[in-house]
Scaffold this motif. Structure first.
Motif, PDB file in Angstrom:
ATOM      1  N   PRO A  61       0.787  -1.240   0.000  1.00  0.00           N
ATOM      2  CA  PRO A  61       0.000   0.000   0.000  1.00  0.00           C
ATOM      3  C   PRO A  61       0.822   1.294   0.000  1.00  0.00           C
ATOM      4  O   PRO A  61       0.536   2.210  -0.781  1.00  0.00           O
ATOM      5  CB  PRO A  61      -0.849  -0.123   1.264  1.00  0.00           C
ATOM      6  CG  PRO A  61      -1.033  -1.599   1.446  1.00  0.00           C
ATOM      7  CD  PRO A  61       0.273  -2.199   1.016  1.00  0.00           C
ATOM      8  N   LYS A  62       1.813   1.397   0.868  1.00  0.00           N
ATOM      9  CA  LYS A  62       2.575   2.645   0.941  1.00  0.00           C
ATOM     10  C   LYS A  62       3.412   2.850  -0.321  1.00  0.00           C
ATOM     11  O   LYS A  62       3.495   3.964  -0.853  1.00  0.00           O
ATOM     12  CB  LYS A  62       3.464   2.646   2.188  1.00  0.00           C
ATOM     13  CG  LYS A  62       2.669   2.716   3.486  1.00  0.00           C
ATOM     14  CD  LYS A  62       3.589   2.667   4.693  1.00  0.00           C
ATOM     15  CE  LYS A  62       2.778   2.690   5.994  1.00  0.00           C
ATOM     16  NZ  LYS A  62       3.651   2.585   7.189  1.00  0.00           N
ATOM     17  N   ALA A  63       4.022   1.783  -0.809  1.00  0.00           N
ATOM     18  CA  ALA A  63       4.820   1.888  -2.028  1.00  0.00           C
ATOM     19  C   ALA A  63       3.942   2.217  -3.224  1.00  0.00           C
ATOM     20  O   ALA A  63       4.337   2.988  -4.105  1.00  0.00           O
ATOM     21  CB  ALA A  63       5.580   0.583  -2.262  1.00  0.00           C
ATOM     22  N   ARG A  64       2.759   1.633  -3.253  1.00  0.00           N
ATOM     23  CA  ARG A  64       1.831   1.916  -4.353  1.00  0.00           C
ATOM     24  C   ARG A  64       1.418   3.383  -4.340  1.00  0.00           C
ATOM     25  O   ARG A  64       1.399   4.056  -5.378  1.00  0.00           O
ATOM     26  CB  ARG A  64       0.604   1.016  -4.252  1.00  0.00           C
ATOM     27  CG  ARG A  64      -0.315   1.076  -5.479  1.00  0.00           C
ATOM     28  CD  ARG A  64      -1.475   0.092  -5.321  1.00  0.00           C
ATOM     29  NE  ARG A  64      -2.291   0.032  -6.520  1.00  0.00           N
ATOM     30  CZ  ARG A  64      -2.058  -0.774  -7.547  1.00  0.00           C
ATOM     31  NH1 ARG A  64      -1.015  -1.592  -7.518  1.00  0.00           N
ATOM     32  NH2 ARG A  64      -2.837  -0.773  -8.611  1.00  0.00           N
ATOM     33  N   ALA A  65       1.094   3.891  -3.154  1.00  0.00           N
ATOM     34  CA  ALA A  65       0.690   5.294  -3.037  1.00  0.00           C
ATOM     35  C   ALA A  65       1.828   6.221  -3.462  1.00  0.00           C
ATOM     36  O   ALA A  65       1.603   7.219  -4.162  1.00  0.00           O
ATOM     37  CB  ALA A  65       0.264   5.595  -1.606  1.00  0.00           C
ATOM     38  N   ARG A  66       3.041   5.896  -3.056  1.00  0.00           N
ATOM     39  CA  ARG A  66       4.180   6.740  -3.421  1.00  0.00           C
ATOM     40  C   ARG A  66       4.430   6.700  -4.921  1.00  0.00           C
ATOM     41  O   ARG A  66       4.770   7.723  -5.542  1.00  0.00           O
ATOM     42  CB  ARG A  66       5.429   6.294  -2.649  1.00  0.00           C
ATOM     43  CG  ARG A  66       5.374   6.655  -1.164  1.00  0.00           C
ATOM     44  CD  ARG A  66       6.519   6.057  -0.388  1.00  0.00           C
ATOM     45  NE  ARG A  66       7.801   6.489  -0.925  1.00  0.00           N
ATOM     46  CZ  ARG A  66       8.811   5.653  -1.184  1.00  0.00           C
ATOM     47  NH1 ARG A  66       8.689   4.372  -0.977  1.00  0.00           N
ATOM     48  NH2 ARG A  66       9.952   6.139  -1.645  1.00  0.00           N
ATOM     49  N   THR A  67       4.232   5.546  -5.537  1.00  0.00           N
ATOM     50  CA  THR A  67       4.404   5.436  -6.985  1.00  0.00           C
ATOM     51  C   THR A  67       3.399   6.313  -7.718  1.00  0.00           C
ATOM     52  O   THR A  67       3.744   7.028  -8.665  1.00  0.00           O
ATOM     53  CB  THR A  67       4.251   3.970  -7.435  1.00  0.00           C
ATOM     54  OG1 THR A  67       5.260   3.187  -6.794  1.00  0.00           O
ATOM     55  CG2 THR A  67       4.366   3.836  -8.945  1.00  0.00           C
ATOM     56  N   ILE A  68       2.157   6.275  -7.271  1.00  0.00           N
ATOM     57  CA  ILE A  68       1.122   7.107  -7.898  1.00  0.00           C
ATOM     58  C   ILE A  68       1.430   8.588  -7.682  1.00  0.00           C
ATOM     59  O   ILE A  68       1.202   9.422  -8.564  1.00  0.00           O
ATOM     60  CB  ILE A  68      -0.273   6.739  -7.366  1.00  0.00           C
ATOM     61  CG1 ILE A  68      -0.585   5.271  -7.702  1.00  0.00           C
ATOM     62  CG2 ILE A  68      -1.331   7.663  -7.936  1.00  0.00           C
ATOM     63  CD1 ILE A  68      -0.455   4.909  -9.169  1.00  0.00           C
ATOM     64  N   TRP A  69       1.957   8.921  -6.499  1.00  0.00           N
ATOM     65  CA  TRP A  69       2.350  10.315  -6.261  1.00  0.00           C
ATOM     66  C   TRP A  69       3.422  10.748  -7.251  1.00  0.00           C
ATOM     67  O   TRP A  69       3.342  11.828  -7.837  1.00  0.00           O
ATOM     68  CB  TRP A  69       2.848  10.515  -4.833  1.00  0.00           C
ATOM     69  CG  TRP A  69       3.858  11.625  -4.703  1.00  0.00           C
ATOM     70  CD1 TRP A  69       5.151  11.533  -4.328  1.00  0.00           C
ATOM     71  CD2 TRP A  69       3.652  13.018  -5.021  1.00  0.00           C
ATOM     72  NE1 TRP A  69       5.776  12.760  -4.382  1.00  0.00           N
ATOM     73  CE2 TRP A  69       4.875  13.692  -4.800  1.00  0.00           C
ATOM     74  CE3 TRP A  69       2.558  13.758  -5.465  1.00  0.00           C
ATOM     75  CZ2 TRP A  69       5.035  15.057  -5.004  1.00  0.00           C
ATOM     76  CZ3 TRP A  69       2.720  15.125  -5.678  1.00  0.00           C
ATOM     77  CH2 TRP A  69       3.942  15.755  -5.440  1.00  0.00           C
ATOM     78  N   TYR A  70       4.443   9.916  -7.455  1.00  0.00           N
ATOM     79  CA  TYR A  70       5.512  10.307  -8.364  1.00  0.00           C
ATOM     80  C   TYR A  70       5.018  10.413  -9.805  1.00  0.00           C
ATOM     81  O   TYR A  70       5.514  11.242 -10.579  1.00  0.00           O
ATOM     82  CB  TYR A  70       6.696   9.345  -8.264  1.00  0.00           C
ATOM     83  CG  TYR A  70       7.513   9.546  -7.017  1.00  0.00           C
ATOM     84  CD1 TYR A  70       8.092  10.782  -6.737  1.00  0.00           C
ATOM     85  CD2 TYR A  70       7.704   8.509  -6.101  1.00  0.00           C
ATOM     86  CE1 TYR A  70       8.827  10.984  -5.587  1.00  0.00           C
ATOM     87  CE2 TYR A  70       8.452   8.699  -4.945  1.00  0.00           C
ATOM     88  CZ  TYR A  70       9.009   9.943  -4.688  1.00  0.00           C
ATOM     89  OH  TYR A  70       9.742  10.141  -3.538  1.00  0.00           O
ATOM     90  N   GLU A  71       4.030   9.606 -10.167  1.00  0.00           N
ATOM     91  CA  GLU A  71       3.454   9.788 -11.497  1.00  0.00           C
ATOM     92  C   GLU A  71       2.732  11.129 -11.573  1.00  0.00           C
ATOM     93  O   GLU A  71       2.860  11.867 -12.557  1.00  0.00           O
ATOM     94  CB  GLU A  71       2.474   8.661 -11.847  1.00  0.00           C
ATOM     95  CG  GLU A  71       2.028   8.781 -13.293  1.00  0.00           C
ATOM     96  CD  GLU A  71       0.898   7.851 -13.686  1.00  0.00           C
ATOM     97  OE1 GLU A  71       0.687   7.684 -14.897  1.00  0.00           O
ATOM     98  OE2 GLU A  71       0.219   7.325 -12.796  1.00  0.00           O
ATOM     99  N   GLU A  72       2.001  11.460 -10.529  1.00  0.00           N
ATOM    100  CA  GLU A  72       1.323  12.758 -10.495  1.00  0.00           C
ATOM    101  C   GLU A  72       2.332  13.897 -10.504  1.00  0.00           C
ATOM    102  O   GLU A  72       2.140  14.917 -11.188  1.00  0.00           O
ATOM    103  CB  GLU A  72       0.438  12.839  -9.245  1.00  0.00           C
ATOM    104  CG  GLU A  72      -0.358  14.119  -9.108  1.00  0.00           C
ATOM    105  CD  GLU A  72      -1.486  14.239 -10.119  1.00  0.00           C
ATOM    106  OE1 GLU A  72      -2.101  15.312 -10.179  1.00  0.00           O
ATOM    107  OE2 GLU A  72      -1.762  13.256 -10.840  1.00  0.00           O
ATOM    108  N   PHE A  73       3.405  13.735  -9.766  1.00  0.00           N
ATOM    109  CA  PHE A  73       4.480  14.736  -9.753  1.00  0.00           C
ATOM    110  C   PHE A  73       5.021  14.958 -11.161  1.00  0.00           C
ATOM    111  O   PHE A  73       5.188  16.092 -11.616  1.00  0.00           O
ATOM    112  CB  PHE A  73       5.592  14.263  -8.809  1.00  0.00           C
ATOM    113  CG  PHE A  73       6.896  14.986  -8.973  1.00  0.00           C
ATOM    114  CD1 PHE A  73       7.096  16.223  -8.383  1.00  0.00           C
ATOM    115  CD2 PHE A  73       7.935  14.419  -9.713  1.00  0.00           C
ATOM    116  CE1 PHE A  73       8.304  16.894  -8.527  1.00  0.00           C
ATOM    117  CE2 PHE A  73       9.145  15.082  -9.868  1.00  0.00           C
ATOM    118  CZ  PHE A  73       9.327  16.323  -9.275  1.00  0.00           C
TER     119      PHE A  73
END
Length: 214
Positions: free
Chosen positions: A83-95
């Motif tokens: 979950p945390k890694a997935r959320a961070r990955t989506i954040w970096y895509e948004e970034f």
């Protein structure tokens, strides 16, 4: 599968690299800036690139296309399931999509695309972006890059693809990224570009960029 768009686009590159990592064969057809085959207008009614054509299925937007590809071929896993890694990955895509790309796009368009396509452009806007905005983006990445050199889970993921793609365009038109100030970012960018999927995409872009610069 057919991807409609311009290869030097960070959004098109993101899809091309993601597909290569997944082992999905694609064909890239030129589209954007009022160009493209009729199916492009159907797939992307607002002219957004890239657009995907897979048989009778069409969709636009790089995130939507990646989501489709990932569902078709879950492995190799590029979007972590923890979950945390997935959320961070989506954040970096948004970034990459909404923070880095608007700045990088301002530089790349006003220094290369606008001139090449004879569209209205203002190099002064690129200078402002380089002086006032891009350093903060590099500073942020320098502060969050782990010692492993990959953004999430110490491995190459969508996070690296999405965050690096717009910065590749910045480096096409700027020499401002230096190892003296941003050593982790420089090393990460080199590591991303050395990835066979990325290196292959960049090789395909080279001839296009040469024509644009002529």
């Amino acid at each position: 599968m057919i991807v409609h768009g311009a290869r030097p686009s960070p959004f098109v590159r993101k899809v091309v690299v993601f597909a290569a990592e997944k082992g999905i064969e694609i064909e890239v057809k030129s589209a954007g800036y009022g160009r493209g085959e009729p199916v492009f207008a159907k797939a992307s009614p607002f002219g957004k690139i890239p657009a995907l054509e897979d048989g009778d299925f069409t969709i636009c937007d790089s995130t939507a296309i990646i989501t489709y590809m990932d569902a078709l071929r879950p492995e190799p896993n590029l979007i972590p399931t923890e979950p945390k890694a997935r959320a961070r990955t989506i954040w970096y895509e948004e970034f990459g999509d909404t923070i880095a790309q608007p700045v990088g796009g301002q530089m790349f368009f006003n220094r290369i695309v606008g001139k090449a396509l004879k569209l209205p452009h203002d190099p002064a806007l690129a200078d402002v972006a380089e002086a006032e905005k891009i350093p903060g983006i590099y500073d942020y990445l320098e502060s969050v890059l782990p010692d492993s050199g990959w953004l999430v889970e110490d491995r190459f993921t969508l996070a690296d693809i999405a965050a690096a793609s717009p910065l590749i365009n910045v480096c096409y038109c700027s020499k401002g990224l230096t190892a003296e100030r941003w050593p982790k970012v420089v090393a990460w960018m080199a590591q991303v570009k050395a990835r066979p999927s990325v290196a292959g995409a960049l090789a395909q872009e080279a001839a296009i960029l040469a024509r644009m610069a002529a």
